[in-house]
Design an enzyme around this catalytic site. Sequence first.
Site, mmCIF file in Angstrom:
data_model
loop_
_atom_site.group_PDB
_atom_site.id
_atom_site.type_symbol
_atom_site.label_atom_id
_atom_site.label_comp_id
_atom_site.label_asym_id
_atom_site.label_seq_id
_atom_site.Cartn_x
_atom_site.Cartn_y
_atom_site.Cartn_z
ATOM 1 N N HIS A 25 0.831 -1.209 0.000
ATOM 2 C CA HIS A 25 0.000 0.000 0.000
ATOM 3 C C HIS A 25 0.866 1.261 0.000
ATOM 4 C CE1 HIS A 25 -3.631 2.401 1.017
ATOM 5 N NE2 HIS A 25 -2.762 3.148 1.685
ATOM 6 N N GLU A 26 1.834 1.301 0.917
ATOM 7 C CA GLU A 26 2.672 2.494 1.030
ATOM 8 C C GLU A 26 3.609 2.636 -0.168
ATOM 9 O OE1 GLU A 26 1.825 4.629 3.064
ATOM 10 O OE2 GLU A 26 0.556 3.372 4.334
ATOM 11 N N HIS A 29 1.829 4.632 -2.803
ATOM 12 C CA HIS A 29 1.957 6.083 -2.589
ATOM 13 C C HIS A 29 3.363 6.558 -2.966
ATOM 14 C CE1 HIS A 29 -1.924 6.529 -0.732
ATOM 15 N NE2 HIS A 29 -1.638 5.786 0.318
#
Length: 459
Positions: A25-26, A29
């Site tokens: 997920h990170e 980003h």
Amino acid sequence: MGTILDVLNSILAFLVAIGILVTIHELGHYAAARLCGVKIIRFSIGFGPTIWMRKFGASQTEWTVAALPLGGFVKMADTRDDSVNELDRHLAFNNKPIWQRMFIIIAGPLANFILAAALYWFIFVVGSPGAVPFVASPPAGSPAASAGFKTLDKVLSVDGAPAKTWGEVRLLLLERASVRAVATVEVETASGEIVRRQLATANIEKADLDQDFAAKLGIEAYQPPIPPIVESVTKGGAAEAAGLKPGDRIIAVEGKPISDFRQLLTIVSANAGKPIGLVVQARGETFDATVTPALVTEGGRSFGRIGVTRPPIDSTSSAMLVTVVRYGAIESIPKSIAKVWEMSAFSLKMLGRMVTGDVSWKNLSGPITIADYAGQSAKLGWLPFVSFLALVSVSIGVLNLLPIPVLDGGQLLYHIAELIKGSPLSDQAMEIGQRVGFALLIGLSAFAFYNDVYRLVSG
């Protein structure tokens, strides 16, 4: 010892799962921010005190692992704090065009959806075993009996959606049962005829969705009969004390004839500590025996046990009831994308029905329940664990897109408001939103944790 090992296994599986999913997920980003030319100050897995940190790259980004592994974050350069000097203002997140900022925000959930699609693709190509959806004889008066279901009806689809395993059938029926809709179930009968049966779900209450709702509908998996013959006897157990031996056939329990080993197990499980009368056939003779099941507690559930094992199920019958769902590498690409879409839509529908009260909030799970599922899937093997990862990855993607200010969806909401307004929201409005969002998230987390503890205590 077994319980301690189970707990440790669940904790380890949970940490591995969360570590993978949060990192992906990170990284979504992070990759989007780098693509848009934003300076990254810190990439962190976990919250709280730092337990490991290294700096890498020209920007000297801090890569850290923190003590509380229940999330993560990517800290980007921003002129609204002290993380940017005058020379780096063009590298600040808030100085980028709004479409770039929205892309960076959505990239986290998007990474989770991409991971889930990749995992589902892998599962489809390798092939996953599942129970063939043959139907058992429905209880008289049940919705399934009223719909005309017969023994060995094979479910082909539910409301037009194909179903190859019992897991797929249950998921499709759950969606219909949550709104008490009539499900059109296409089956292949034992004689090979294709027919459609109308299964009513109006008898399903909210509380039933937390339990075995399919049993209340009367539609359950067919299981081949197991003769009530004792395969082996546990030394020192209640059965040995009652004089039972391998090869003995139980023909009646408490005066009622039985024809299947499961009938014996059902009665024994429900009568811990209570004497049970048996009629036993052995070596050409019939005799009476009395057995008192010992009280056993496993997995938070207490039940009776007498210390006997059942005979093995016929291999031909077992092979008939199990299938391996497998597709080609190219065919699996659209199927994996469709699977992610279906699971995302299902998650949103269930969340919506929680809000409207059609589905109980007891279905909301927290870290304890998720850790338990992680441990159970890991014990079953690497393929069930991969399937668990895919499901939770979809859930994380959906959760993060909810319009709650502290989540990615809330940040998107701020930027949509900026597009409409023509300028960024005021710091005061954003601060109020953050406080409301944080309070809402804490409330949901507390409720989910309460549900976890309740399940743990109630078994």
